[in-house]
Scaffold this motif. Structure first.
Motif, PDB file in Angstrom:
ATOM      1  N   ALA A  70       0.869  -1.130  -0.112  1.00  0.00           N
ATOM      2  CA  ALA A  70      -0.174  -0.094   0.059  1.00  0.00           C
ATOM      3  C   ALA A  70       0.769   1.126  -0.016  1.00  0.00           C
ATOM      4  O   ALA A  70       0.509   2.266  -0.633  1.00  0.00           O
ATOM      5  N   SER A  71       1.816   1.252   0.702  1.00  0.00           N
ATOM      6  CA  SER A  71       2.997   2.243   0.866  1.00  0.00           C
ATOM      7  C   SER A  71       3.528   2.527  -0.496  1.00  0.00           C
ATOM      8  O   SER A  71       3.663   3.858  -0.878  1.00  0.00           O
ATOM      9  N   VAL A  72       3.920   1.740  -1.178  1.00  0.00           N
ATOM     10  CA  VAL A  72       4.455   2.037  -2.526  1.00  0.00           C
ATOM     11  C   VAL A  72       3.459   2.333  -3.473  1.00  0.00           C
ATOM     12  O   VAL A  72       3.887   3.129  -4.287  1.00  0.00           O
ATOM     13  N   SER A  73       2.600   1.682  -3.458  1.00  0.00           N
ATOM     14  CA  SER A  73       1.353   2.121  -4.361  1.00  0.00           C
ATOM     15  C   SER A  73       0.936   3.702  -4.164  1.00  0.00           C
ATOM     16  O   SER A  73       0.664   4.233  -5.290  1.00  0.00           O
ATOM     17  N   LEU A  74       0.725   3.918  -2.907  1.00  0.00           N
ATOM     18  CA  LEU A  74       0.427   5.265  -2.633  1.00  0.00           C
ATOM     19  C   LEU A  74       1.435   6.220  -3.102  1.00  0.00           C
ATOM     20  O   LEU A  74       1.258   7.313  -3.546  1.00  0.00           O
ATOM     21  N   MET A  75       2.812   5.838  -2.960  1.00  0.00           N
ATOM     22  CA  MET A  75       3.712   6.755  -3.174  1.00  0.00           C
ATOM     23  C   MET A  75       3.961   6.868  -4.402  1.00  0.00           C
ATOM     24  O   MET A  75       4.137   8.204  -4.892  1.00  0.00           O
ATOM     25  N   THR A  76       3.924   5.824  -5.668  1.00  0.00           N
ATOM     26  CA  THR A  76       4.070   6.069  -6.719  1.00  0.00           C
ATOM     27  C   THR A  76       2.977   7.008  -7.404  1.00  0.00           C
ATOM     28  O   THR A  76       3.096   7.784  -8.258  1.00  0.00           O
ATOM     29  N   GLU A  77       1.592   7.036  -6.651  1.00  0.00           N
ATOM     30  CA  GLU A  77       0.715   7.856  -7.140  1.00  0.00           C
ATOM     31  C   GLU A  77       0.943   9.417  -6.861  1.00  0.00           C
ATOM     32  O   GLU A  77       1.041  10.215  -7.876  1.00  0.00           O
ATOM     33  N   ILE A  78       1.295   9.501  -5.577  1.00  0.00           N
ATOM     34  CA  ILE A  78       1.773  10.878  -5.197  1.00  0.00           C
ATOM     35  C   ILE A  78       2.803  11.753  -5.652  1.00  0.00           C
ATOM     36  O   ILE A  78       2.976  13.027  -5.948  1.00  0.00           O
ATOM     37  N   ILE A  79       3.953  10.985  -5.883  1.00  0.00           N
ATOM     38  CA  ILE A  79       5.199  11.747  -6.687  1.00  0.00           C
ATOM     39  C   ILE A  79       5.130  11.783  -8.035  1.00  0.00           C
ATOM     40  O   ILE A  79       6.109  12.775  -8.521  1.00  0.00           O
ATOM     41  N   LYS A  80       4.110  11.473  -8.553  1.00  0.00           N
ATOM     42  CA  LYS A  80       4.030  11.815 -10.135  1.00  0.00           C
ATOM     43  C   LYS A  80       3.939  13.065 -10.437  1.00  0.00           C
ATOM     44  O   LYS A  80       2.853  13.808  -9.956  1.00  0.00           O
ATOM     45  N   GLY A  81       4.630  13.747 -11.328  1.00  0.00           N
ATOM     46  CA  GLY A  81       4.380  15.420 -11.523  1.00  0.00           C
ATOM     47  C   GLY A  81       5.187  16.226 -10.544  1.00  0.00           C
ATOM     48  O   GLY A  81       5.127  17.612 -10.518  1.00  0.00           O
ATOM     49  N   LYS A  82       5.849  15.700  -9.431  1.00  0.00           N
ATOM     50  CA  LYS A  82       6.659  16.366  -8.386  1.00  0.00           C
ATOM     51  C   LYS A  82       8.029  16.377  -8.842  1.00  0.00           C
ATOM     52  O   LYS A  82       8.654  15.561  -9.614  1.00  0.00           O
ATOM     53  N   THR A  83       8.547  17.556  -8.292  1.00  0.00           N
ATOM     54  CA  THR A  83      10.029  17.662  -8.747  1.00  0.00           C
ATOM     55  C   THR A  83      10.832  16.868  -7.640  1.00  0.00           C
ATOM     56  O   THR A  83      10.242  16.534  -6.595  1.00  0.00           O
ATOM     57  N   GLU A  84      12.241  16.595  -7.869  1.00  0.00           N
ATOM     58  CA  GLU A  84      12.833  15.903  -6.760  1.00  0.00           C
ATOM     59  C   GLU A  84      12.934  16.521  -5.589  1.00  0.00           C
ATOM     60  O   GLU A  84      12.804  15.902  -4.509  1.00  0.00           O
ATOM     61  N   ALA A  85      12.977  18.001  -5.446  1.00  0.00           N
ATOM     62  CA  ALA A  85      12.956  18.589  -4.373  1.00  0.00           C
ATOM     63  C   ALA A  85      11.780  18.502  -3.354  1.00  0.00           C
ATOM     64  O   ALA A  85      11.627  18.232  -2.243  1.00  0.00           O
ATOM     65  N   GLU A  86      10.489  18.414  -4.368  1.00  0.00           N
ATOM     66  CA  GLU A  86       9.458  18.211  -3.664  1.00  0.00           C
ATOM     67  C   GLU A  86       8.927  16.780  -3.053  1.00  0.00           C
ATOM     68  O   GLU A  86       8.553  16.580  -2.119  1.00  0.00           O
ATOM     69  N   ALA A  87       9.744  15.817  -4.013  1.00  0.00           N
ATOM     70  CA  ALA A  87       9.513  14.328  -3.375  1.00  0.00           C
ATOM     71  C   ALA A  87      10.479  14.161  -2.229  1.00  0.00           C
ATOM     72  O   ALA A  87      10.037  13.470  -1.291  1.00  0.00           O
ATOM     73  N   GLU A  88      11.752  14.861  -2.087  1.00  0.00           N
ATOM     74  CA  GLU A  88      12.224  14.764  -0.992  1.00  0.00           C
ATOM     75  C   GLU A  88      11.618  15.081   0.411  1.00  0.00           C
ATOM     76  O   GLU A  88      11.763  14.735   1.503  1.00  0.00           O
ATOM     77  N   THR A  89      10.957  16.422   0.087  1.00  0.00           N
ATOM     78  CA  THR A  89      10.239  17.014   1.225  1.00  0.00           C
ATOM     79  C   THR A  89       9.163  15.942   1.768  1.00  0.00           C
ATOM     80  O   THR A  89       9.101  15.812   2.847  1.00  0.00           O
ATOM     81  N   LEU A  90       8.430  15.395   0.677  1.00  0.00           N
ATOM     82  CA  LEU A  90       7.458  14.418   1.022  1.00  0.00           C
ATOM     83  C   LEU A  90       8.156  13.249   1.754  1.00  0.00           C
ATOM     84  O   LEU A  90       7.396  12.799   2.902  1.00  0.00           O
ATOM     85  N   PHE A  91       9.149  12.781   1.424  1.00  0.00           N
ATOM     86  CA  PHE A  91       9.779  11.683   2.255  1.00  0.00           C
ATOM     87  C   PHE A  91      10.269  12.171   3.571  1.00  0.00           C
ATOM     88  O   PHE A  91       9.965  11.162   4.373  1.00  0.00           O
ATOM     89  N   LYS A  92      10.649  13.412   3.977  1.00  0.00           N
ATOM     90  CA  LYS A  92      10.627  13.818   5.173  1.00  0.00           C
ATOM     91  C   LYS A  92       9.775  13.817   6.062  1.00  0.00           C
ATOM     92  O   LYS A  92       9.633  13.409   7.123  1.00  0.00           O
ATOM     93  N   LEU A  93       8.637  14.429   5.642  1.00  0.00           N
ATOM     94  CA  LEU A  93       7.530  14.631   5.991  1.00  0.00           C
ATOM     95  C   LEU A  93       7.002  13.026   6.710  1.00  0.00           C
ATOM     96  O   LEU A  93       6.348  12.891   7.616  1.00  0.00           O
TER      97      LEU A  93
END
Ligand code: ZN
Length: 150
Positions: A70-93
Motif C-alpha cells: 500500500a505504501s509504495v502504491s500510494l507513493m508512486t501515485e503521489i510523486i508523479k509530477g513532483k520535482t525531486e525537491a518536492e519528493a524529498e520534502t514528502l519523504f521527510k514528512l
C-alpha cells in the motif's frame, strides 16, 4: 469518530494492497533501484521516468506485506509530477509522521499518505511503510545498488 477514521484508513490500505497502482515495469526508466526489508521480507523494485528534475512517471514491481505494498502504491501515485525537491520534502514528512517524530500530521502536504500514520504504533511495521521511500531517496540520489532497511 477516531474509530471511523481508522476504518477509513484501513480501507484505503486494503484497497491499495488488493489493487496496487502503477504495478508495472517502465521499460526505459531513468532510475531503477531495488529495496529490501529483511525484517518482514518486503522486496520491491522502483522505476522512475524523469523529465529534467520532475518525476514524470513512477512504477514498481515486487512483493511484500499489505503495508509495504500500500505504501509504495500510494507513493508512486503521489510523486508523479513532483520535482525531486518536492519528493524529498514528502519523504521527510512521511518519515517524521511514521516514526512519530512529530505528532501533527500535515494533512495538506501528505494527503492520502496519512493513512499510514498508524504504523507509528507498531514499530516493527515502520520499515514496511518507509521501505518505498528509502528506495525513492536512493533513486533520486542516483544510487544504483540495492538498498536494505537493515
Ligand atoms: Zn512488511
Amino acid at each position: 469518530m477516531f474509530e471511523d477514521l481508522r476504518d477509513l484508513y484501513q480501507e484505503v490500505i486494503f484497497d491499495h494492497n488488493r489493487n496496487p497502482r502503477n504495478f508495472r515495469i517502465i521499460e526505459n526508466a531513468d532510475r531503477q533501484v531495488e529495496g529490501f526489508n529483511p525484517l518482514c521480507g518486503d522486496r520491491l523494485t522502483l522505476f522512475l521516468k524523469m523529465n529534467a528534475d520532475t518525476i514524470e512517471d513512477a512504477s514498481f514491481q515486487g512483493s511484500g506485506c499489505a503495508i509495504s505494498t500500500a505504501s509504495v502504491s500510494l507513493m508512486t501515485e503521489i510523486i508523479k509530477g513532483k520535482t525531486e525537491a518536492e519528493a524529498e520534502t514528502l519523504f521527510k514528512l512521511f518519515h517524521e509522521m511514521t516514526t512519530g517524530k512529530t505528532e501533527d500530521i500535515q494533512l495538506e502536504a501528505v494527503g492520502k499518505l496519512a493513512v499510514l500514520a498508524g504504523v507509528r504504533e507498531y514499530p516493527a511495521r515502520v520499515k514496511c511503510a518507509t521501505l518505498a521511500w528509502h528506495t525513492l531517496d536512493a533513486a533520486l540520489k542516483n544510487q544504483q545498488q540495492a538498498i536494505s532497511t537493515e
